[in-house]
Write an enzyme that holds these catalytic residues in place. Structure first.
Site, short mmCIF file in Angstrom:
data_model
loop_
_atom_site.label_atom_id
_atom_site.label_comp_id
_atom_site.label_asym_id
_atom_site.label_seq_id
_atom_site.Cartn_x
_atom_site.Cartn_y
_atom_site.Cartn_z
N TYR A 144 -9.60 -12.72 -0.97
CA TYR A 144 -10.12 -11.70 -1.87
C TYR A 144 -9.77 -12.02 -3.33
O TYR A 144 -10.64 -12.06 -4.20
CB TYR A 144 -9.55 -10.34 -1.48
CG TYR A 144 -10.10 -9.17 -2.26
CD1 TYR A 144 -11.44 -8.78 -2.12
CD2 TYR A 144 -9.30 -8.44 -3.13
CE1 TYR A 144 -11.95 -7.71 -2.82
CE2 TYR A 144 -9.80 -7.36 -3.84
CZ TYR A 144 -11.13 -7.00 -3.67
OH TYR A 144 -11.63 -5.93 -4.38
N GLU A 146 -8.73 -14.87 -4.85
CA GLU A 146 -9.35 -16.07 -5.39
C GLU A 146 -10.87 -16.00 -5.32
O GLU A 146 -11.56 -16.59 -6.16
CB GLU A 146 -8.85 -17.31 -4.64
CG GLU A 146 -7.35 -17.58 -4.80
CD GLU A 146 -6.98 -18.10 -6.19
OE1 GLU A 146 -7.66 -17.78 -7.18
OE2 GLU A 146 -6.00 -18.85 -6.28
N VAL A 186 -3.51 2.99 0.24
CA VAL A 186 -2.35 3.86 0.26
C VAL A 186 -2.72 5.35 0.19
O VAL A 186 -2.14 6.18 0.91
CB VAL A 186 -1.36 3.46 -0.87
CG1 VAL A 186 -1.97 3.68 -2.24
CG2 VAL A 186 -0.06 4.21 -0.74
N PHE A 190 -1.92 7.81 3.37
CA PHE A 190 -0.96 8.92 3.23
C PHE A 190 -1.61 10.26 3.56
O PHE A 190 -1.01 11.10 4.24
CB PHE A 190 -0.40 8.95 1.81
CG PHE A 190 0.57 7.84 1.49
CD1 PHE A 190 0.92 6.89 2.44
CD2 PHE A 190 1.15 7.74 0.22
CE1 PHE A 190 1.82 5.87 2.15
CE2 PHE A 190 2.05 6.73 -0.08
CZ PHE A 190 2.38 5.80 0.88
N ARG A 210 1.87 1.98 -8.66
CA ARG A 210 0.43 1.84 -8.73
C ARG A 210 -0.09 2.84 -9.76
O ARG A 210 0.60 3.78 -10.15
CB ARG A 210 -0.23 2.10 -7.36
CG ARG A 210 0.13 1.12 -6.26
CD ARG A 210 -0.45 -0.26 -6.53
NE ARG A 210 -0.19 -1.17 -5.41
CZ ARG A 210 0.85 -1.96 -5.33
NH1 ARG A 210 1.78 -1.94 -6.29
NH2 ARG A 210 0.99 -2.79 -4.31
N ASP A 272 2.21 -8.65 -1.65
CA ASP A 272 1.85 -7.32 -2.13
C ASP A 272 2.47 -7.11 -3.51
O ASP A 272 3.68 -7.30 -3.69
CB ASP A 272 2.37 -6.25 -1.16
CG ASP A 272 1.70 -4.91 -1.36
OD1 ASP A 272 0.47 -4.86 -1.28
OD2 ASP A 272 2.41 -3.91 -1.59
N PRO A 273 1.68 -6.73 -4.52
CA PRO A 273 2.21 -6.60 -5.88
C PRO A 273 3.27 -5.51 -5.99
O PRO A 273 3.16 -4.45 -5.35
CB PRO A 273 0.97 -6.23 -6.71
CG PRO A 273 -0.19 -6.66 -5.89
CD PRO A 273 0.22 -6.50 -4.46
#
Length: 311
Positions: A144, A146, A186, A190, A210, A272-273
């Site tokens: 995704y 790249e 997320v 949630f 985020r 994951d950032p």
């Protein structure tokens, strides 16, 4: 009146964009291969004579007549794009080639829905458009990350070499009604877990941050990018710079849903950032755009949507 092509139009963002375009009196051709798109997202338009649906995969050439193109075709959640990583990168790269070829032939403007994932796990915070990113080219998210980076390259090469009116929008975390229940993002995760009374799964320690943009604000940014002079190409960040931790988001959703869910931590996924926040200075200056929907208001609307599904 303009006839717009929206690829990925049966998806979460694409369907909201189509709502906006039809509300403004335009005609829309929605193209989607329905891998992650949903007929339910566009069902309310099927009787509209200004709306047309075409099932098609953008990795194959498309021969249509339109006035402008929004290219949103590509799975966008980690769960979706990692199911078939080869097809994901094909969609980004071959899809961009085919859509740009169409725009070149028609001499029409085209807006690419890129992503904040082009910044990878950023070493600059917040992220502005001059930052080249920190992306793992061989990791599980690379199909995704790249793929979208290569698509941006194609958009700017077609602009330079073929004078195509090509523009690039880098979309940051977006949420709202019509998110898929199982897309793994997320906000939807949630909300669904809270409404079901299940433990809320936090990956990592929850301190990662985020910035969440409501879908109507994002659509406004896409439309303004299309409407601006061809002298402006981007890339331009579209997102909400209000930053909060994943843990705080979970607590806020528990409060809004009045859930008795508890928090459960799991290991952080690979690459994951840790931080994600847009610098939207260019959007403010050139597009006169900034988000308007407060997080609580957007979350309430999103919770109501998931409740309507019987969660």
């Amino acid at each position: 009146m303009t006839t717009y092509l929206v690829t990925g139009g049966a998806g979460f963002v694409g369907s909201h964009l189509i709502d906006r375009l039809l509300d403004e009196g335009h005609s829309v051709l929605c193209v989607d291969n329905m891998v992650t798109g949903s007929r339910a997202n566009i069902a309310h338009h099927l009787s509209n004579p200004k709306f047309e649906m075409m099932r098609h995969d953008v990795t194959f050439p498309l021969y249509v007549e339109v006035d402008a193109v929004f290219n949103l075709a590509c799975p966008a959640s980690p769960v979706s794009y990692q199911k078939d990583p080869v097809q994901t990168i094909k969609t980004s790269v071959l899809g961009a080639i085919n859509i740009l070829g169409l725009a070149k032939r028609l001499k029409c403007p085209v807006v690419q829905a890129s992503t904040s994932e082009v910044y990878g796990s950023p070493e600059r915070h917040p992220q502005d458009e001059t930052y080249w990113g920190n992306v793992n080219p061989i990791g599980p998210r690379a199909c995704y990350d790249e793929g979208k980076r290569a698509a941006e390259t194609l958009f700017f090469d077609y602009r330079r070499q073929h004078n195509v009116d090509a523009k690039v929008v880098r979309i940051f975390n977006t949420y709202g009604p019509r998110m898929a229940v199982d897309d793994g993002r997320v906000v939807s995760n949630f909300i669904v877990q809270a409404l079901k009374g299940e433990d809320i799964t936090i990956y990592g320690d929850g301190t990662q941050t985020r910035s969440f943009c409501y879908v109507s604000d994002l659509v406004d940014g896409l439309v303004k990018t299309m409407e601006i002079s061809r002298d402006f190409s981007g890339p331009v960040n579209i997102g909400n710079p209000a930053e909060l931790s994943v843990h705080d988001l979970a607590e806020q959703i528990i409060d809004l849903t009045r859930s008795k869910s508890r928090l459960k931590t799991m290991p952080l996924p690979v690459d994951d950032p840790i931080k994600r926040k847009p610098d939207i200075s260019i959007a403010r200056e050139h597009l006169k755009w900034s988000p308007e929907v407060e997080l609580e208001d957007g979350l309430i609307a999103t919770v109501d949507y998931f409740r309507s599904l019987g969660m």
